[in-house]
Design an enzyme around this catalytic site. Structure first.
Site, PDB file in Angstrom:
ATOM      1  N   GLU A 156      54.221  52.185  21.869  1.00 35.51           N
ATOM      2  CA  GLU A 156      54.641  52.247  23.491  1.00 35.51           C
ATOM      3  C   GLU A 156      56.065  51.947  23.615  1.00 35.51           C
ATOM      4  OE1 GLU A 156      51.166  50.170  24.813  1.00 35.51           O
ATOM      5  OE2 GLU A 156      51.852  48.286  24.822  1.00 35.51           O
ATOM      6  N   HIS A 193      41.422  46.721  22.906  1.00 33.47           N
ATOM      7  CA  HIS A 193      42.887  46.520  22.763  1.00 33.47           C
ATOM      8  C   HIS A 193      42.696  45.297  21.888  1.00 33.47           C
ATOM      9  CE1 HIS A 193      47.106  46.714  22.195  1.00 33.47           C
ATOM     10  NE2 HIS A 193      47.060  46.009  23.259  1.00 33.47           N
ATOM     11  N   GLU A 244      66.865  70.229  32.815  1.00 33.46           N
ATOM     12  CA  GLU A 244      67.223  70.171  31.195  1.00 33.46           C
ATOM     13  C   GLU A 244      66.628  68.990  30.488  1.00 33.46           C
ATOM     14  OE1 GLU A 244      67.835  72.955  29.888  1.00 33.46           O
ATOM     15  OE2 GLU A 244      68.234  74.004  31.798  1.00 33.46           O
ATOM     16  N   SER A 264      40.767  52.114  34.833  1.00 30.82           N
ATOM     17  CA  SER A 264      40.909  53.385  33.783  1.00 30.82           C
ATOM     18  C   SER A 264      39.837  53.315  32.833  1.00 30.82           C
ATOM     19  CB  SER A 264      42.461  53.529  33.334  1.00 30.82           C
ATOM     20  OG  SER A 264      42.510  54.222  32.618  1.00 30.82           O
ATOM     21  N   GLN A 265      39.832  52.422  31.757  1.00 29.74           N
ATOM     22  CA  GLN A 265      38.833  52.346  30.844  1.00 29.74           C
ATOM     23  C   GLN A 265      37.482  51.917  31.419  1.00 29.74           C
ATOM     24  OE1 GLN A 265      39.430  53.522  27.608  1.00 29.74           O
ATOM     25  NE2 GLN A 265      41.397  54.226  28.162  1.00 29.74           N
ATOM     26  N   GLU A 281      61.626  70.072  31.407  1.00 29.39           N
ATOM     27  CA  GLU A 281      61.288  70.705  30.262  1.00 29.39           C
ATOM     28  C   GLU A 281      60.593  70.102  29.179  1.00 29.39           C
ATOM     29  OE1 GLU A 281      63.682  73.982  28.703  1.00 29.39           O
ATOM     30  OE2 GLU A 281      64.815  74.251  30.678  1.00 29.39           O
ATOM     31  N   GLY A 331      41.412  56.557  30.446  1.00 27.28           N
ATOM     32  CA  GLY A 331      39.992  56.574  31.013  1.00 27.28           C
ATOM     33  C   GLY A 331      39.718  57.828  31.484  1.00 27.28           C
ATOM     34  N   VAL A 362      45.209  39.273  32.096  1.00 25.51           N
ATOM     35  CA  VAL A 362      44.363  38.480  32.760  1.00 25.51           C
ATOM     36  C   VAL A 362      43.071  38.219  32.167  1.00 25.51           C
ATOM     37  CG1 VAL A 362      45.204  39.361  35.123  1.00 25.51           C
ATOM     38  CG2 VAL A 362      43.130  40.319  34.247  1.00 25.51           C
ATOM     39  N   GLN A 363      43.089  38.830  30.870  1.00 32.04           N
ATOM     40  CA  GLN A 363      41.707  38.726  30.039  1.00 32.04           C
ATOM     41  C   GLN A 363      41.525  37.297  29.348  1.00 32.04           C
ATOM     42  OE1 GLN A 363      41.267  41.490  26.579  1.00 32.04           O
ATOM     43  NE2 GLN A 363      41.263  43.143  28.209  1.00 32.04           N
TER      44      GLN A 363
END
Ligand code: NAD
Ligand code: MG
Length: 330
Positions: free
Chosen positions: A194, A107, A226, A27-28, A230, A133, A85-86
């Site tokens: 989050e 991050h 509902e 993504s990034q 929405e 990303g 995993v970094q």
């Protein structure tokens, strides 16, 4: 008020003649690599041999190599593999070649919770775009940018902030503004957001409301409309113009219910539990739990993922969304 940096505060020249190693092409990673490349900077993408992203990055016109080769050749190394995993990727492939360079993150988790500790002669900084990303890439190609956060953890060169801002300019974020923060603040507020609202809070609220209606005998499809469908319409209004703007667009009946019933659902006891969760973030309990979970092969995480995918609101959702031809096309 927080310090915010714009285009005129950042100098791309600081990265000219240097190689930026972007580790990971998810993504990034894809957004950073392509934006930096289009900003005229030299980029190399680091991947593990056999990664499905390898061909993709090459087809996108980028130079690709193994993580260790890219880490050896790059001057600035941005870690954009998944947070869990970094540490391993850093220890196995990056650490041997990091001396005297710039190590960057999007991050703060691994630095703040001491999973990655670079030697003292390394600049350690963060540019964290405040968007996924694909948005970072799309807004860049539209000539705008996604706002970001900047932070400096180690400043060996005494130009760490300026180099980080140059990187932020390269991905387009100084066009929108880059807010100065710290690794501690970014990590703790990101996890809190989050957990209690963006991901955990909202999905739990939806499930509780949906279950309440269905258990009271209403049709699942009506309950889905509902309590789930929405939501986006309301969030779009909030995003565009704040709470007052949202309330201007709804009926007076809805607005009266909002003021008188909302605080009964989300009351002080909820805030007490939010404080408890913030406490677990700040004392490292959450980080420890998540690191141990990964070390154990993620049994609980995978079971929870399966269980949540099987919730009835997900089944009904698939059915109802199929009625809306415009969904899933963007
Ligand atoms: P992602 O899961 O989308 O992509 C990860 C990439 O790393 C993939 O290309 C994958 O193939 C590669 N990869 C996985 N394991 C690897 C390994 N062992 N060795 C080499 N490469 C490996 O990740 P992402 O969401 O882009 O997250 C990257 C960083 O950006 C994280 O620190 C995350 O917290 C941060 N971040 C993400 C977002 C977001 O919206 N996704 C927003 C801001 C910051
Ligand atoms: Mg986040």
């Amino acid at each position: 008020m927080a310090r915010i940096y714009y285009d005129e505060d950042a100098d791309l020249g600081l990265l000219e003649g240097k190689t930026i190693g972007v580790i990971g092409y998810g993504s990034q990673g894809h957004a950073h690599a392509l934006n930096l490349h289009d900003s005229g900077l030299r980029v190399a993408v680091g991947l593990y041999p056999g990664s499905p992203s390898w061909e993709k990055a090459q087809d996108d016109g980028l130079q690709v190599g193994s993580v260790v080769d890219v880490a050896r050749d790059a001057d600035v190394i941005m870690m954009l593999v998944p947070d869990q995993v970094q540490r391993q990727v850093y220890e196995d492939h990056v650490a041997p070649h990091i001396g005297g360079k710039t190590l960057m993150f999007a991050h703060g988790f691994n630095v703040h919770f001491n999973q990655i500790q670079a030697p003292e002669d390394v600049d350690v900084t963060m540019i964290a775009p405040k968007g996924p990303g694909h948005l970072v890439r799309r807004e860049y190609t539209n000539g705008i940018g996604v706002p970001a956060l900047v932070a400096v953890h180690q400043d060996a060169s005494e130009s760490a902030l300026q180099v980080a801002l140059a990187y932020g300019k390269g991905i387009g974020s100084t066009r929108a503004g880059i807010l100065q923060t710290t690794f501690l603040e970014e990590t703790e507020t990101d996890l809190f957001g989050e957990q209690v609202i963006l991901c955990g809070g909202i999905t739990s609220l939806i499930k509780a409301a949906y279950e309440t209606l269905v258990e009271a005998g209403y049709q699942p499809e009506s309950a889905y409309f509902e309590t789930f469908h929405e939501l986006k319409l309301i969030v779009d209004l909030l995003y565009e113009g704040g709470m007052e703007y949202m309330r201007y667009s709804i009926s007076d009946t809805a607005e009266f219910g909002d003021y008188t019933r909302g605080p009964r659902v989300i009351d002080d006891s909820v805030k007490d539990r939010m404080r408890e969760i913030l406490g677990e973030i700040r004392n490292g309990q959450f980080a420890q739990e998540w690191i141990a979970e990964n070390q154990a092969g993620r049994p609980r995480f995978l079971a929870l993922r399966r269980l949540n995918a099987e919730h009835p609101v997900e089944e009904v959702g698939k059915e109802v969304r199929a009625m809306m031809a415009w969904l899933g096309q963007s």
